[in-house]
Design an enzyme around this catalytic site. Structure first.
Site, PDB file in Angstrom:
ATOM      1  N   ASP A 172       4.828  19.151   7.381  1.00 18.25           N
ATOM      2  CA  ASP A 172       4.246  18.572   8.580  1.00 18.25           C
ATOM      3  C   ASP A 172       4.146  19.619   9.685  1.00 18.25           C
ATOM      4  O   ASP A 172       5.149  20.219  10.088  1.00 18.25           O
ATOM      5  CB  ASP A 172       5.139  17.409   9.021  1.00 18.25           C
ATOM      6  CG  ASP A 172       4.621  16.760  10.277  1.00 18.25           C
ATOM      7  OD1 ASP A 172       3.449  16.356  10.264  1.00 18.25           O
ATOM      8  OD2 ASP A 172       5.353  16.696  11.267  1.00 18.25           O
ATOM      9  N   THR A 185      -1.611  17.166  12.299  1.00 19.86           N
ATOM     10  CA  THR A 185      -0.894  18.177  13.089  1.00 19.86           C
ATOM     11  C   THR A 185      -1.201  19.598  12.611  1.00 19.86           C
ATOM     12  O   THR A 185      -1.326  20.508  13.421  1.00 19.86           O
ATOM     13  CB  THR A 185       0.615  17.925  13.030  1.00 19.86           C
ATOM     14  OG1 THR A 185       0.973  17.713  11.674  1.00 19.86           O
ATOM     15  CG2 THR A 185       0.992  16.729  13.842  1.00 19.86           C
ATOM     16  N   THR A 186      -1.322  19.757  11.305  1.00 20.86           N
ATOM     17  CA  THR A 186      -1.676  21.083  10.798  1.00 20.86           C
ATOM     18  C   THR A 186      -3.121  21.388  11.183  1.00 20.86           C
ATOM     19  O   THR A 186      -3.443  22.495  11.624  1.00 20.86           O
ATOM     20  CB  THR A 186      -1.535  21.129   9.260  1.00 20.86           C
ATOM     21  OG1 THR A 186      -0.272  20.587   8.917  1.00 20.86           O
ATOM     22  CG2 THR A 186      -1.654  22.528   8.738  1.00 20.86           C
ATOM     23  N   ASP A 242       4.035   9.392   8.960  1.00 19.72           N
ATOM     24  CA  ASP A 242       2.630   9.805   9.100  1.00 19.72           C
ATOM     25  C   ASP A 242       1.701   8.718   8.564  1.00 19.72           C
ATOM     26  O   ASP A 242       0.725   8.340   9.199  1.00 19.72           O
ATOM     27  CB  ASP A 242       2.357  11.098   8.311  1.00 19.72           C
ATOM     28  CG  ASP A 242       2.855  12.312   9.058  1.00 19.72           C
ATOM     29  OD1 ASP A 242       3.441  12.127  10.147  1.00 19.72           O
ATOM     30  OD2 ASP A 242       2.674  13.441   8.561  1.00 19.72           O
TER      31      ASP A 242
HETATM   32  N1  ADP Z   1      -7.253  13.895  -2.199  1.00 19.18           N
HETATM   33  C1  ADP Z   1      -7.742  14.724  -1.310  1.00 19.18           C
HETATM   34  N2  ADP Z   1      -8.812  15.480  -1.574  1.00 19.18           N
HETATM   35  C2  ADP Z   1      -9.319  16.331  -0.658  1.00 19.18           C
HETATM   36  N3  ADP Z   1      -8.796  16.489   0.576  1.00 19.18           N
HETATM   37  C3  ADP Z   1      -7.745  15.772   0.907  1.00 19.18           C
HETATM   38  C4  ADP Z   1      -7.150  14.851  -0.006  1.00 19.18           C
HETATM   39  N4  ADP Z   1      -6.097  14.278   0.608  1.00 19.18           N
HETATM   40  C5  ADP Z   1      -6.025  14.806   1.855  1.00 19.18           C
HETATM   41  N5  ADP Z   1      -7.018  15.694   2.039  1.00 19.18           N
HETATM   42  C6  ADP Z   1      -7.306  16.469   3.253  1.00 19.18           C
HETATM   43  O1  ADP Z   1      -6.130  17.185   3.638  1.00 19.18           O
HETATM   44  C7  ADP Z   1      -6.108  17.316   5.046  1.00 19.18           C
HETATM   45  C8  ADP Z   1      -4.814  16.834   5.599  1.00 19.18           C
HETATM   46  O2  ADP Z   1      -3.782  17.634   5.138  1.00 19.18           O
HETATM   47  P1  ADP Z   1      -2.319  17.553   5.755  1.00 19.18           P
HETATM   48  O3  ADP Z   1      -1.501  18.555   5.041  1.00 19.18           O
HETATM   49  O4  ADP Z   1      -1.871  16.129   5.745  1.00 19.18           O
HETATM   50  O5  ADP Z   1      -2.551  18.084   7.213  1.00 19.18           O
HETATM   51  P2  ADP Z   1      -2.421  17.379   8.608  1.00 19.18           P
HETATM   52  O6  ADP Z   1      -1.020  17.607   9.049  1.00 19.18           O
HETATM   53  O7  ADP Z   1      -3.386  18.118   9.466  1.00 19.18           O
HETATM   54  O8  ADP Z   1      -2.793  15.952   8.415  1.00 19.18           O
HETATM   55  C9  ADP Z   1      -7.246  16.463   5.592  1.00 19.18           C
HETATM   56  O9  ADP Z   1      -8.327  17.291   5.945  1.00 19.18           O
HETATM   57  C10 ADP Z   1      -7.595  15.565   4.413  1.00 19.18           C
HETATM   58  O10 ADP Z   1      -8.939  15.161   4.451  1.00 19.18           O
END
Ligand code: ADP
Length: 557
Positions: free
Chosen positions: A64, A97-98, A394
Site C-alpha cells: 500500500d 495511493t500508489t 482498501d
Molecule cells: N486484474 C487486473 N488487471 C489489470 N489491472 C488491474 C487488475 N487489478 C487491478 N489493476 C490495476 O492496478 C492498479 C491498482 O494497483 P494498486 O497496487 O492497488 O495501486 P493503488 O494503491 O494505486 O490502488 C489500478 O490501475 C488497477 O486498474
C-alpha cells in the site's frame, strides 16, 4: 576607488542555507521522482511488496503506497509533499495511493526538460491545470453508473470491483472469498458514514478461509478471573446492559486512611463495602439484563454473582467495542447503576460465545439498530494478517465509494490511456507551447499501464502500442481496453470487471496534479540554521500552506 564598491547587503543570518532558481527546482523534481521510484514496483496485481523494518525490530510487509510512504520517514521537504498526498488519498478515498504518487512523479519528470530549457514554471502549471480539468471532465463522461440495478446485481458488480482491488494484494489468491465478505459488510452498515461501524478483528493462525463475517459486533473475550471459565453462553434476545463503572469489591484501605477507636468498628466498614457492591450487583440483575458489559473492571465477586444467576458479564471491554455494541443494540452506556430503565438496555437476536482458534469471541448478531458488521480475519503470521487487514480496508473503502457515487471506470490502465488519447487530440487544437505541455501531461498518464506491464514482466512498449491503436479507433469501441494481466496482451477491462470507482481516479489525478504544480511553484528553499531538526517539516508545511492559498509560506527576506 573604494567609493566605487557596492555596499554588501546581508539579508540572512550567518549559517542560513539557501538555494534558489532553476537548480533548486530541478533538485526538488529529482527528489520527487526518486520517491515515485520507491513505490513504482508495487503497482497492480503483479506488483511487489516492500518489507520495511525499524531498529525496534518491527517488520511491516506492505504493498500500500500510503503505508510505505508513512514508514519511510522521508526527510526531503519537497518529497514530503508526495507523502502527504498519498496519506490524503488514503483517507479520502482509501485506494489509489500508489497511483497518486506515481502520477505526481511522472508529471514532474515530464516537466523537467522544460524547466531545464528555461520555460517559466507558471506556464507549465497553467497547462497542467487545464489538462487536469479536461481529464476529470472526461472521467465523468466515461463513468458508468451502477444505479438502478437490483440488490443482487449490485452486490455481484460491487464484489467484482472489490476483487479488482484485492487482486493486487497479498490476499489476492482468495479475492472472491473476501470480496463478497467486504460487500456484505458494507451493505450491512448501509448509509452509516462511520467507518468504524465495520470492525476487523485479527486472529493469527488458521486458514484465511476460516475468516468470517458477523452481521453485528464481535470482540475477543476480555480478561476473565480464573475459575470462572464457564461453558460458552448463548442467549436469544437478551437484554444488554452497558456500563462504564467498576464492579469490584473495593478495599478502601488502599485509597483512604480510616482511624478507628474501637476494633469492633472495623467489621462495620468491611460490611459497608460488601453492601455497596452487592447493592450495585443487585440493581444490575434487577434490570433484567442477561449480558453485562463494562468498560472498567468486573471483579471476581461480581463475576461469580452474575454466573450464579446465569448472566454473562465481561469487564475491561475496549471503548471502541463498547460503542459499537451500543450503536448496534440500541443501548446506552451507563455511568451509574441507579435508575436503569428499560430504554437504556440494548438487545440483539442472538448473543453467543464462540471459539475462534485459541480465542473465545463474544458475538452479538441480529442487532435491531443493524448498521454494524465485523470481519473476523484468520490466517498466517502477524505481518501477513496486518497486511490483509490493510487490504480489506482498501476494498471496504472502494466498495463504499462505488456504492455512494455509483459510478465506475475501466481499470488496468484503460481510463488512463483514454484520457491520454483525448488530451493529445485536444492538444492538436491548441497553438503555442501549451500544446507541448499538455502533450507531456498526456504522456505522463501512460505511466499507469506501462508500470502495470513492467511489474508483470510484459513488454511495455509492445502493449502500449497495441493500446494506443485500440484507443484511437474512431468508433470509440477501444476506449475501455487496458492491460490484460493474465496474458500480457490487451483486453477490454470493463468487460473483464477490472473496475475502479471513478472517484478514486479523479481524486488521484487531481491530487497528483496539484502536488506537481505546488512543487513547480517553489523556486527557493531556505534552511533556517536555528531549527535544524524541524527544518524538513517546516519547509514542507510552508510549501503545503502556499498550495492551499494561505499566502507565501517562505518569503524572501
Ligand atoms: N486484474 C487486473 N488487471 C489489470 N489491472 C488491474 C487488475 N487489478 C487491478 N489493476 C490495476 O492496478 C492498479 C491498482 O494497483 P494498486 O497496487 O492497488 O495501486 P493503488 O494503491 O494505486 O490502488 C489500478 O490501475 C488497477 O486498474
Amino acid at each position: 576607488m573604494a567609493a566605487m564598491l557596492q555596499p554588501q547587503i546581508i539579508l540572512l543570518k550567518e549559517g542560513t542555507d539557501t538555494s534558489q532558481g532553476k537548480a533548486q527546482l530541478v533538485s526538488n523534481i529529482n527528489a520527487c521522482t526518486a520517491v515515485a521510484d520507491v513505490v513504482r514496483t508495487t503497482l497492480g496485481p503483479r506488483g511487489m511488496d516492500k518489507l520495511i523494518h525499524d531498529d525496534k525490530g518491527n517488520v511491516t510487509i506492505s504493498n500500500d503506497g500510503a503505508t510505505i510512504m508513512k514508514l519511510l520517514d522521508i526527510f526531503h521537504p519537497a518529497a514530503k509533499i508526495l507523502v502527504d498526498i498519498a496519506k490524503s488519498q488514503d483517507s479520502e478515498v482509501g485506494d489509489g495511493t500508489t497511483t497518486v504518487v506515481l502520477l505526481a512523479g511522472e508529471f514532474l519528470k515530464e516537466a523537467k526538460p522544460f524547466v531545464e530549457d528555461g520555460v517559466h514554471p507558471q506556464n507549465l502549471i497553467r497547462s497542467y491545470r487545464t489538462a487536469c480539468y479536461l481529464a476529470i471532465e472526461k472521467i465523468k463522461e466515461l463513468a458508468v453508473s451502477i444505479e438502478g440495478k437490483s440488490l443482487e446485481e449490485k452486490k455481484s458488480l460491487l464484489a467484482k470491483c472489490a476483487a479488482t482491488t484485492l487482486s493486487s494484494k497479498l490476499i489476492g489468491g482468495e479475492k472472491d472469498f473476501f470480496a463478497s465478505m467486504v460487500v456484505d459488510a458494507v451493505i450491512a452498515i448501509g448509509n452509516d458514514d462511520r467507518l468504524n461501524m465495520i470492525g476487523i478483528k485479527k486472529v493469527p493462525g488458521g486458514n484465511m478461509r476460516d475468516s468470517f463475517l458477523v452481521n453485528g459486533v464481535a470482540f475477543k473475550k476480555t480478561f476473565s478471573y480464573a475459575g470462572f471459565e464457564q461453558q460458552p453462553k448463548k442467549f436469544l434476545n437478551p437484554k444488554i446492559l452497558l456500563l462504564n463503572i467498576e464492579l469490584e469489591l473495593k478495599s478502601e484501605k488502599e485509597n483512604a486512611e480510616i482511624r478507628l477507636s474501637d476494633p469492633s468498628q472495623y467489621q462495620s466498614i468491611v460490611d459497608a463495602e460488601w453492601n455497596i457492591i452487592y447493592d450495585k450487583l443487585d440493581k444490575c440483575v434487577k434490570s433484567g439484563a442477561k449480558v453485562v458489559l463494562s468498560r472498567l473492571a468486573i471483579g471476581d465477586l461480581a463475576t461469580q454473582y452474575f454466573a450464579d444467576r446465569d448472566i454473562f458479564c465481561a469487564g475491561r471491554v475496549a471503548e471502541e467495542d463498547l460503542q459499537r455494541v451500543a450503536a448496534a443494540t440500541g443501548g446506552t452506556v451507563q455511568t451509574s447503576v441507579n435508575n436503569i430503565i428499560d430504554e437504556v438496555l440494548g438487545t440483539c437476536e442472538v448473543f453467543e460465545e464462540k471459539q475462534v482458534g485459541n480465542e473465545r469471541f463474544n458475538i452479538f448478531s441480529g442487532c435491531p439498530s443493524g448498521r454494524t458488521a465485523t470481519i473476523v480475519l484468520r490466517g498466517g503470521a502477524d505481518q501477513f494478517i496486518e497486511e490483509a487487514e490493510r487490504s480489506l480496508h482498501d476494498a471496504i473503502m472502494i466498495v463504499r465509494r462505488a456504492l455512494k457515487n455509483s459510478t465506475v471506470v475501466a481499470g488496468g490502465g484503460a481510463i488512463d490511456m483514454e484520457i491520454s488519447r483525448y488530451l493529445r487530440q485536444h492538444a492538436r487544437t491548441i497553438a503555442g507551447k501549451s500544446q507541448l505541455f499538455i502533450n507531456s501531461y498526456a504522456k505522463a498518464l501512460e505511466v499507469i499501464p506501462r508500470q502495470l506491464c513492467d511489474n508483470a514482466g510484459f513488454d511495455a512498449t509492445d502493449v502500449l502500442n497495441k493500446l494506443r491503436q485500440k484507443h484511437v479507433l474512431p468508433s470509440g469501441e477501444g476506449a475501455s481496453y487496458g492491460v490484460d494481466i493474465n496474458t500480457g496482451g490487451i483486453a477490454d477491462s470493463f468487460a473483464n470487471f477490472v473496475w475502479e470507482p471513478s472517484v478514486v481516479k479523479s481524486n488521484a489525478i487531481n491530487a497528483a496534479t496539484e502536488a506537481a504544480c505546488l512543487i513547480l511553484s517553489v523556486d527557493e528553499t531556505v534552511k533556517n540554521p536555528k531549527s535544524e531538526s524541524a527544518q524538513g517539516e517546516a519547509a514542507a508545511s510552508a510549501m503545503a500552506g502556499r498550495g492551499r492559498g494561505r499566502g507565501r509560506g517562505m518569503r524572501r527576506r
